[in-house]
Design an enzyme around this catalytic site. Structure first.
Site, mmCIF file in Angstrom:
data_model
loop_
_atom_site.group_PDB
_atom_site.id
_atom_site.type_symbol
_atom_site.label_atom_id
_atom_site.label_comp_id
_atom_site.label_asym_id
_atom_site.label_seq_id
_atom_site.Cartn_x
_atom_site.Cartn_y
_atom_site.Cartn_z
ATOM 1 N N GLU A 1 0.842 -1.199 0.000
ATOM 2 C CA GLU A 1 0.000 0.000 0.000
ATOM 3 C C GLU A 1 0.874 1.244 0.000
ATOM 4 O O GLU A 1 1.958 1.230 0.601
ATOM 5 C CB GLU A 1 -0.921 -0.001 1.234
ATOM 6 C CG GLU A 1 -1.904 -1.149 1.249
ATOM 7 C CD GLU A 1 -2.818 -1.131 2.473
ATOM 8 O OE1 GLU A 1 -2.709 -0.173 3.285
ATOM 9 O OE2 GLU A 1 -3.634 -2.054 2.625
ATOM 10 N N HIS B 1 -8.080 1.112 2.273
ATOM 11 C CA HIS B 1 -7.759 0.905 3.692
ATOM 12 C C HIS B 1 -8.535 1.891 4.576
ATOM 13 O O HIS B 1 -7.957 2.685 5.325
ATOM 14 C CB HIS B 1 -6.260 1.055 3.940
ATOM 15 C CG HIS B 1 -5.794 0.309 5.158
ATOM 16 N ND1 HIS B 1 -4.543 -0.221 5.286
ATOM 17 C CD2 HIS B 1 -6.428 0.005 6.330
ATOM 18 C CE1 HIS B 1 -4.404 -0.812 6.455
ATOM 19 N NE2 HIS B 1 -5.539 -0.690 7.117
#
Length: 557
Positions: free
Chosen positions: A283, A301
């Site tokens: 990420e 997220h």
């Protein structure tokens, strides 16, 4: 001082209120937290909010502060911590502390605390939101309508009612998801060997014995596991092949739990009806083939991204920082709590021993649901305040097996939440050794006991008993245990198999006689070998395939 810092600093000074004449601890808020958290800090401390400092400025000025509050964007490594000459507490406004060198902080006597319960509700609700979104194809229908198309027939969905939700990991978030799913009329089956059967019954959730049982039953599979070497890519091609045709996968836990290539193949083949993902192995991630799939819902997220969760994180962290700086009780510390100097001198070497014994005992239990943990402390150590040692046993048992990060502070609460009873027995006399620690794990009517002590001028941990047999071996980072029929050649067989796989044996010990009549008799022996590297499950299986071997376990401490 920069103009932006001065403006914020002036605001912080104003918040500090009365007591300007007294020397207050200085706290740096290095990242954005809820205003309510800043106000709570300012009631007790001089607060400087400087969310615009670059790394060089932080390195230059961190030595001015007694406390610091961060989120995930600030990395406090050993070098930076070494510059923090006044620092007494690090507050992480969130759950994880991966961006803090906890060991370096501990060596400097700095408390590291977090807000472990701040986002559990937000994460559970986001899991349900994604489950509904992928089942009813909400994002795709929204995109179609706002682009000028009315396509009702294209977006027929699936109800949650009377479907089976499978959950891997039954910690705080998993239990909240289960409660909300049952309100939708879903049946819930979950796997977590570290939650007692009684706790499952209390929550009206069926307990699965294996992950495979969840895969086979679930219409929707939701992941709530920690990231460990054992759980990384737990949902791989083999796991997906075991899932029901037309099932859905939801992951709001850790991106590393899912093999995205295998997931893509399962969606391409039509075996899975859809997937919803909030987390990814790397990420930020903005491009992936799955992002273009009509039956995949993705979010960046967002599990903890609610106003309430961020507010709770700020307030909870502020409470802990204030407690650390004003002599209060810090309940969410992730490093070792304070122990009196007199007790620490004697008990200190037993903390890692107890952690290791807990780890070994739970591995020997073979994944059974733990119902009770019994800790016996014998010898000189029994004359001291040994609560820390019992907590260390629990930490060894639970670490890497719960969604929450386990430490010496929260291990008892996590055990209680899982319905694990804990008892401690102290006896000032010990047979054969000056001090002994016995750990017994009870589950489903069975009991596994391990015994250890520390020996030598360097107080090295030694394992003295396992599977009912006695021996004496110094514990190393990697070890393997085997239970087998007592006959010649068994040690040689183990050495040959490990040697073929390039694994070197550091030491070995064999126990042949059960203690006080316990065990299976003189025809059973237990071997412990310590190795220079982890012993993979496939190698353990290869050893145990030989005639006369009953079972084997690998343990990494």
């Amino acid at each position: 001082m920069s103009a932006s810092e001065q403006a914020v600093g002036t605001s912080g000074a104003a918040l500090a209120g009365d007591g300007a004449g007294k020397q207050r601890p200085r706290v740096l808020v290095a990242e954005k937290i809820a205003q309510s958290g800043i106000e709570l800090l300012a009631q007790h401390c001089e607060v400087v909010v400087a969310t615009d400092w670059d790394a060089d400025t932080l390195r230059r000025r961190i030595g001015e502060f007694d406390g610091i509050v961060i989120r995930s964007g600030t990395r406090l490594d050993a070098d930076l911590i070494a510059r923090a000459e006044r620092l007494r507490v690090i507050g992480r406004a969130g759950i994880g502390v991966d961006n803090v060198d906890v060991e370096a902080a501990t060596r400097r006597g700095i408390i590291v605390c977090n807000a472990p319960q701040s986002n559990v509700v937000a994460a559970a609700e986001h899991t349900l939101a994604l489950m509904l979104a992928v089942a009813r194809r909400v994002p795709q229908a929204h995109a179609s309508l706002v682009s000028g198309r009315w396509e009702r027939s294209r977006f027929s969905g699936t109800e949650l009612y009377e479907k089976t939700l499978g959950i891997l990991g039954f910690g705080r978030i998993g239990r909240l998801v289960a409660a909300r799913a049952r309100a939708f009329g879903m049946q819930v089956v979950a796997y977590d060997p570290y939650v007692s059967s009684e706790r499952f019954r209390e929550l009206g959730v069926e307990r699965a014995e294996r992950p495979e049982d969840v895969y086979a039953r679930a219409d929707f599979l939701s992941l709530h596991l920690p990231r460990t070497p054992e759980t990384e890519r737990i949902v791989d091609a083999a796991a997906l092949a075991r899932m029901r045709e037309g099932a859905y996968l939801v992951n709001c836990a850790r991106g590393e739990l899912v093999d995205l290539d295998a997931l893509k193949e399962a969606l391409d083949s039509g075996r899975l009806a859809g997937a919803a993902l909030d987390v990814f192995p790397q990420e930020p991630l903005t491009e992936h083939p799955l992002f273009g799939y009509d039956n995949v819902v993705v979010t960046p997220h967002l599990g903890a991204s609610t106003t309430e969760a961020q507010d709770r994180a700020g307030v909870q962290t502020a409470e802990q920082v204030v407690a650390a700086l004003t002599g209060g009780v810090v309940t969410t510390a992730v490093n070792i709590p304070s122990v009196g100097a007199e007790d620490l001198e004697l008990l200190g070497p037993f903390v890692p021993l107890c952690r290791h014994l807990g780890r070994i005992a739970v591995e020997l239990a073979g994944g059974a649901a733990i119902e009770r943990v019994e800790v016996e402390l014998r010898g000189r150590i029994a004359e001291r305040d040994t609560r820390l040692l019992t907590v260390a046993v629990l930490e060894g048992i639970l670490r890497g097996r719960t969604e929450e990060e386990v430490n010496l502070v929260n291990a008892p609460a996590l055990a209680e939440e899982r319905g694990i009873a804990v008892s401690e027995l102290k006896e000032t006399r010990a047979r054969d050794f000056t001090d002994l620690v016995r750990v017994t794990v009870r589950s489903n009517g069975d009991a596994v006991r391990v015994v250890g002590t520390v020996l030598g001028t360097r107080s090295r941990p030694h394992l003295l008993e396992a599977w009912g047999q006695r021996f004496n071996v110094q514990l190393e980072r990697h070890l393997a245990l085997f239970r087998y029929r007592d006959q010649p050649g068994m040690l040689g067989h183990v050495g040959q198999v490990l040697g073929r796989h390039g694994i070197n044996i550091v030491s070995a010990a064999v126990g042949r006689h059960p203690e006080d009549g316990e065990g299976s008799g003189h025809d059973v022996a237990v071997m412990v070998v310590t190795t220079d590297q982890p012993v993979p499950p496939a190698v353990i299986a290869e050893v145990v395939e030989a005639d006369g071997f009953y079972e084997g376990r690998a343990v990494d401490l």
